[in-house]
Design a protein around this motif. Structure first.
Motif, PDB file in Angstrom:
ATOM      1  N   ALA A  31       0.809  -1.312   0.232  1.00 30.73           N
ATOM      2  CA  ALA A  31       0.047  -0.041   0.082  1.00 30.73           C
ATOM      3  C   ALA A  31       0.962   1.501   0.034  1.00 30.73           C
ATOM      4  CB  ALA A  31      -0.821  -0.031   1.418  1.00 30.73           C
ATOM      5  N   ALA A  32       2.175   1.305   0.786  1.00 29.68           N
ATOM      6  CA  ALA A  32       2.684   2.286   0.835  1.00 29.68           C
ATOM      7  C   ALA A  32       3.544   2.563  -0.583  1.00 29.68           C
ATOM      8  CB  ALA A  32       3.678   2.278   1.975  1.00 29.68           C
ATOM      9  N   LEU A  33       3.930   1.598  -1.295  1.00 33.99           N
ATOM     10  CA  LEU A  33       4.569   1.510  -2.607  1.00 33.99           C
ATOM     11  C   LEU A  33       3.538   2.244  -3.591  1.00 33.99           C
ATOM     12  CD1 LEU A  33       6.815   1.164  -4.669  1.00 33.99           C
ATOM     13  CD2 LEU A  33       5.872  -1.201  -4.674  1.00 33.99           C
ATOM     14  N   LEU A  34       2.104   1.790  -3.511  1.00 32.08           N
ATOM     15  CA  LEU A  34       1.382   2.353  -4.402  1.00 32.08           C
ATOM     16  C   LEU A  34       0.905   3.594  -4.282  1.00 32.08           C
ATOM     17  CD1 LEU A  34      -1.230  -0.745  -4.694  1.00 32.08           C
ATOM     18  CD2 LEU A  34       0.674   0.076  -6.202  1.00 32.08           C
ATOM     19  N   LEU A  35       0.808   4.108  -3.100  1.00 34.00           N
ATOM     20  CA  LEU A  35       0.700   5.498  -2.705  1.00 34.00           C
ATOM     21  C   LEU A  35       1.890   6.289  -2.968  1.00 34.00           C
ATOM     22  CD1 LEU A  35      -0.795   5.206   0.988  1.00 34.00           C
ATOM     23  CD2 LEU A  35      -2.103   6.018  -0.965  1.00 34.00           C
ATOM     24  N   GLY A 113       3.136   7.177   4.257  1.00 38.06           N
ATOM     25  CA  GLY A 113       3.822   6.005   4.871  1.00 38.06           C
ATOM     26  C   GLY A 113       3.544   5.591   6.450  1.00 38.06           C
ATOM     27  N   ILE A 114       3.100   6.639   7.111  1.00 37.64           N
ATOM     28  CA  ILE A 114       2.617   6.464   8.336  1.00 37.64           C
ATOM     29  C   ILE A 114       1.276   5.841   8.530  1.00 37.64           C
ATOM     30  CG2 ILE A 114       1.983   7.631  10.813  1.00 37.64           C
ATOM     31  CD1 ILE A 114       4.178   9.523  10.067  1.00 37.64           C
ATOM     32  N   THR A 115       0.560   6.245   7.741  1.00 37.11           N
ATOM     33  CA  THR A 115      -0.977   5.928   7.729  1.00 37.11           C
ATOM     34  C   THR A 115      -0.969   4.306   7.251  1.00 37.11           C
ATOM     35  OG1 THR A 115      -1.376   7.135   5.761  1.00 37.11           O
ATOM     36  CG2 THR A 115      -1.957   7.973   7.739  1.00 37.11           C
ATOM     37  N   ALA A 116      -0.157   4.168   6.277  1.00 35.82           N
ATOM     38  CA  ALA A 116      -0.048   2.672   5.661  1.00 35.82           C
ATOM     39  C   ALA A 116       0.429   1.863   6.569  1.00 35.82           C
ATOM     40  CB  ALA A 116       0.726   2.725   4.178  1.00 35.82           C
ATOM     41  N   GLY A 117       1.588   2.139   7.394  1.00 38.98           N
ATOM     42  CA  GLY A 117       2.206   1.374   8.167  1.00 38.98           C
ATOM     43  C   GLY A 117       1.457   0.947   9.455  1.00 38.98           C
TER      44      GLY A 117
END
Length: 224
Positions: A31-35, A113-117
């Motif tokens: 998800a972080a990569l796609l964002l 990145g924080i929200t995805a993590g």
């Protein structure tokens, strides 16, 4: 369970991951990569600076994934979280940010990145869509307009007024005016739509005008 027991269990917990943990990590990093790729595409499409920096664009993607990794790490163990805080506190970044809008993209990548993590995928997607809408709205207000600085050398007191008359209804502002022995240098900031430079030929054909130089300005400017 008391706070002391929670901290004790966190310190004594093993570093092994269950199948569920591995799946969660994989989904969060994906998800972080796609964002990050989404932010990269937005930056590439709506970039309006002078020189496009590919390294900065790639940094946005890497920043999103690495921030997600850090968030996943510090959420599992108190020892790791304290170590991360200590390690990141001594890091100093010396790269100067020339465009203030670049800070927006960096902060966007970090928060994504924080929200995805943290597993808040819906929040990350909604905030990214809102940011895209905001950028589109403000970008559309300036699209089709270009700012030029015209540097004109001429002689004669009345020539300056004739130069300004040739600009017609264009928005302009006299930035500087340098008087030399028999020659005057005048710098004019001009707002042009669709890069229509009809005034250049008119000013150049004026009597007593020696030359005109046009410099396109893509940086931040204030309207009239």
């Amino acid at each position: 369970m008391s706070v002391k027991d929670v901290i004790k269990n966190s310190f004594l917990s093993s570093d092994s991951f269950t199948k569920t943990d591995v799946e969660q990590i994989f989904v969060s990093l994906l998800a972080a990569l796609l964002l990050g790729l989404f932010i990269y595409l937005v930056y590439r499409v709506f970039y309006a600076g002078v020189i496009y920096s590919k390294s900065f664009a790639v940094t946005i993607v890497g920043m999103t994934v690495l921030t997600c990794m850090v968030t996943l790490a510090i959420s599992t163990n108190v020892v790791i979280s304290l170590g991360m805080v200590g390690a990141l506190s001594i890091v100093r970044f010396r790269t100067a940010i020339k465009d203030p809008l670049d800070l927006l993209y960096l902060f966007w990548a970090i928060t994504a990145g924080i929200t995805a993590g943290a597993g808040m995928y819906f929040l990350a997607i909604c905030s990214s869509i809102i940011m895209l809408v905001v950028i589109i709205i403000f970008y559309s207000r300036t699209s089709g307009q270009s700012i030029y600085v015209a540097v004109v050398h001429y002689t004669g007191d009345d020539t300056g007024d004739k130069i300004l008359q040739e600009l017609g209804k264009l928005k302009y502002c006299i930035k500087s005016k340098t008087l030399r022995a028999q020659e005057t240098e005048m710098a004019i900031e001009i707002s042009v739509k669709d890069k229509n430079l009809f005034f250049e030929e008119k000013i150049r054909n004026l009597e007593n005008v020696k030359d005109i130089t046009l410099i396109q300005y893509n940086g931040e400017y204030h309207g009239w």
